[in-house]
Design a protein around this motif. Structure first.
Motif, PDB file in Angstrom:
ATOM      1  N   UNK A  39       0.812  -1.210   0.000  1.00  0.00           N
ATOM      2  CA  UNK A  39       0.000   0.000   0.000  1.00  0.00           C
ATOM      3  C   UNK A  39       0.846   1.259   0.000  1.00  0.00           C
ATOM      4  N   UNK A  40       1.955   1.248   0.725  1.00  0.00           N
ATOM      5  CA  UNK A  40       2.848   2.410   0.714  1.00  0.00           C
ATOM      6  C   UNK A  40       3.461   2.625  -0.661  1.00  0.00           C
ATOM      7  N   UNK A  41       3.885   1.535  -1.303  1.00  0.00           N
ATOM      8  CA  UNK A  41       4.430   1.644  -2.659  1.00  0.00           C
ATOM      9  C   UNK A  41       3.364   2.135  -3.630  1.00  0.00           C
ATOM     10  N   UNK A  42       2.169   1.566  -3.520  1.00  0.00           N
ATOM     11  CA  UNK A  42       1.079   1.964  -4.413  1.00  0.00           C
ATOM     12  C   UNK A  42       0.684   3.419  -4.200  1.00  0.00           C
ATOM     13  N   UNK A  43       0.664   3.877  -2.952  1.00  0.00           N
ATOM     14  CA  UNK A  43       0.288   5.271  -2.705  1.00  0.00           C
ATOM     15  C   UNK A  43       1.323   6.230  -3.275  1.00  0.00           C
ATOM     16  N   UNK A  44       2.584   5.837  -3.279  1.00  0.00           N
ATOM     17  CA  UNK A  44       3.616   6.673  -3.888  1.00  0.00           C
ATOM     18  C   UNK A  44       3.412   6.775  -5.394  1.00  0.00           C
ATOM     19  N   UNK A  45       3.103   5.646  -6.030  1.00  0.00           N
ATOM     20  CA  UNK A  45       2.860   5.650  -7.478  1.00  0.00           C
ATOM     21  C   UNK A  45       1.611   6.465  -7.799  1.00  0.00           C
ATOM     22  N   UNK A  46       0.574   6.315  -6.994  1.00  0.00           N
ATOM     23  CA  UNK A  46      -0.664   7.062  -7.241  1.00  0.00           C
ATOM     24  C   UNK A  46      -0.451   8.556  -7.030  1.00  0.00           C
ATOM     25  N   UNK A  65      -3.850   4.076 -12.261  1.00  0.00           N
ATOM     26  CA  UNK A  65      -4.380   2.718 -12.369  1.00  0.00           C
ATOM     27  C   UNK A  65      -3.288   1.668 -12.169  1.00  0.00           C
ATOM     28  N   UNK A  66      -2.065   1.973 -12.558  1.00  0.00           N
ATOM     29  CA  UNK A  66      -0.946   1.070 -12.264  1.00  0.00           C
ATOM     30  C   UNK A  66      -0.748   0.973 -10.754  1.00  0.00           C
ATOM     31  N   UNK A  67      -0.843   2.107 -10.074  1.00  0.00           N
ATOM     32  CA  UNK A  67      -0.744   2.103  -8.621  1.00  0.00           C
ATOM     33  C   UNK A  67      -1.857   1.296  -7.969  1.00  0.00           C
TER      34      UNK A  67
END
Length: 95
Positions: A39-46, A65-67
């Protein structure tokens, strides 16, 4: 309009990440720790996608959407037995 979609996705991912952190702190189950890290990685990408939406909406939303794809969760242990919807939303566990 696209900016609002990206911001909503960012808020949802942060909420779910904080819920996973809370469940991990209460139970110590490793799958929730892994979910919180994803989730931390995804939130950075988003967040990067949210910034890009201002410059180019299509590319920014693709990054968002990738995030969201990165944030997908795997199999989890059962930590809710008799919890209601609000309790599950807030991350209260029966363990």
């Amino acid at each position: 309009m696209y900016q609002y979609i990206a911001i909503a996705a960012y808020c949802v991912v942060l909420f779910l990440t904080l819920r996973d952190i809370r469940i991990f702190r209460r139970t110590g189950i490793a799958s929730y720790r892994k979910g919180a890290l994803k989730g931390l990685l995804a939130s950075t990408v988003i967040l990067a996608g949210t910034i890009l939406v201002g410059m180019n909406p299509e590319i920014g939303l693709v990054v968002v959407f990738i995030g969201l794809y990165i944030n997908r969760k795997g199999a989890r242990e059962k930590v809710f037995n008799d919890a209601g919807t609000l309790d599950r939303l807030m991350g209260k566990t029966d363990i």
